[in-house]
Design an enzyme around this catalytic site. Structure first.
Site, mmCIF file in Angstrom:
data_model
loop_
_atom_site.group_PDB
_atom_site.id
_atom_site.type_symbol
_atom_site.label_atom_id
_atom_site.label_comp_id
_atom_site.label_asym_id
_atom_site.label_seq_id
_atom_site.Cartn_x
_atom_site.Cartn_y
_atom_site.Cartn_z
ATOM 1 N N CYS A 191 -30.869 15.516 9.162
ATOM 2 C CA CYS A 191 -31.087 15.439 7.890
ATOM 3 C C CYS A 191 -32.457 15.875 7.452
ATOM 4 O O CYS A 191 -33.109 15.922 6.253
ATOM 5 C CB CYS A 191 -30.777 14.239 7.154
ATOM 6 S SG CYS A 191 -28.879 14.058 7.109
ATOM 7 N N ASP A 198 -23.830 10.550 -3.858
ATOM 8 C CA ASP A 198 -23.451 11.278 -2.212
ATOM 9 C C ASP A 198 -22.290 12.248 -2.615
ATOM 10 O O ASP A 198 -22.051 12.972 -1.417
ATOM 11 C CB ASP A 198 -23.170 10.260 -1.791
ATOM 12 C CG ASP A 198 -24.129 8.998 -1.241
ATOM 13 O OD1 ASP A 198 -25.354 9.420 -0.709
ATOM 14 O OD2 ASP A 198 -23.974 7.844 -1.926
#
Length: 357
Positions: free
Chosen positions: A18, A52
């Protein structure tokens, strides 16, 4: 093609995990022209709060509508073992469904590989690693898409479902709430040390155990009315995702530094300078909305901004239920979970207390 030389997947990409994500400020600029409101009333969650996953309500005529949850996540390798790369990427992608309070139902694979640099067997192991995590989550990989790319890329598009009442956004934290974090911080620091061959075998095992632990508890949290808001902590670091919660909910998020769960060697490695470029980009993107004590050392700020790949869930819950909820989370298989702060009415920002780690 000669594949006789050892191949380090982590050295075939300019970033990994990430930490590859665009900085929050860059993403905000790119989405600045995107309309906040849409003509689709069924779209319950879109891009408006940086949540999300997208959520779409289905009208099933029962008075208890089902929602479709859709997300996608992919990145370049942060480890060299191909199966581990596949497992981490799949765990991370599925997490977004859990973070919304949903249950995944199937996934599609996203694959980009430099076919002249990686042997087919290594690619097969990446896919097998991802498939093993999907099997653990109880879902099939029902298809996907692949391309020849300059750097290795793997991830999933994941579809899930949840009753409308179980959807948990990042924008519903309430003043007085308690904050819980379910996994330890320091994943980006560990990945930086790994890339420079400075991560011990013991720490690598800790790293893999954390990044391949599915956030299944999220589906349970969605059914708990004492849980008000949930998000997962990934590429923007703890401060970045806490700030999204603060801005979406219109509250101040207070973080107690001494309460934060950390991977065992996170502090010592950060103090030695093993940090990612993404942590610096994160800080520059949101530092004006963060209150840190005067004299906070740089290494401590790096941990707070550290990009987490397949990180834990950040949960805002009713304060009188927090201790019981925490115990339930730990019992469910998240031993690093801790109460890390609180929510109060005020300016949408994140305030970190003066306590040291």
């Amino acid at each position: 093609m000669n594949f006789m030389q050892p191949i380090r997947l982590s050295h075939l990409s300019h970033g990994g995990g990430c930490g590859c994500k665009l900085a929050p400020s860059v993403l905000q600029q790119l989405l600045s022209s995107h309309p906040v409101a849409t003509p689709y009333k069924q779209l319950l969650v879109g891009v408006e709060t940086g949540d999300d996953a997208a959520v779409w309500e289905l009208d099933n005529g029962t008075g208890n509508p089902t929602c479709i949850i859709a997300t996608t996540d992919f990145f370049m390798p942060m480890v060299d073992e191909p199966r581990d790369f596949g497992r981490i990427a799949a765990t991370n992608a599925i997490s977004d469904v859990y973070a919304m309070g949903g249950t995944p139902i199937f996934a599609l694979a996203i694959l980009g590989m430099p076919v002249d640099k990686i042997p087919p067997e290594m690619v097969r192991q990446i896919l097998e690693g991802g498939a093993s995590v999907c099997e653990a989550a109880g879902i099939p990989i029902a298809g996907g898409h692949s391309i020849d790319s300059p750097e290795p890329i793997y991830g999933l598009a994941v579809i899930g479902t949840a009753p409308k009442a179980h959807i948990r956004r990042n924008a519903d934290a309430k003043p007085g709430d308690t904050l819980i974090l379910t996994k330890a911080l320091g994943v980006g620091i560990y990945s930086a040390a790994f890339k420079k061959s400075a991560l011990s075998p013991e720490a690598y095992g800790e790293f893999i155990a954390s990044t391949t632990l599915l956030n299944k508890i999220g589906a349970t949290l969605g059914g708990n009315p004492d849980v008000h808001a949930v998000t997962d902590v990934t590429g923007f670091g703890l401060l970045g995702h806490a700030l999204e919660m603060a801005r979406g909910s219109g509250v101040t998020v207070n973080v107690k530094a001494s309460a934060l769960p950390l991977l065992k060697d996170a502090v010592s490695l950060a103090q030695q300078g093993f940090v990612t470029g993404a942590s610096g980009r994160n800080w520059k993107s949101y530092d004006s909305a963060i209150k840190l004590p005067d004299g906070t050392p740089d290494w401590q700020r790096q941990i707070l901004c550290d990009p987490q790949t397949s990180g834990g869930l950040l949960i805002s819950c009713a304060p009188d239920k927090a201790d019981t909820l925490l115990q339930d989370i730990v019992t469910a298989g998240y031993p690093a979970a801790r109460i890390i702060g609180s929510i109060e009415a005020g300016e949408p920002l994140v305030s970190v207390d003066s306590s040291a780690f």
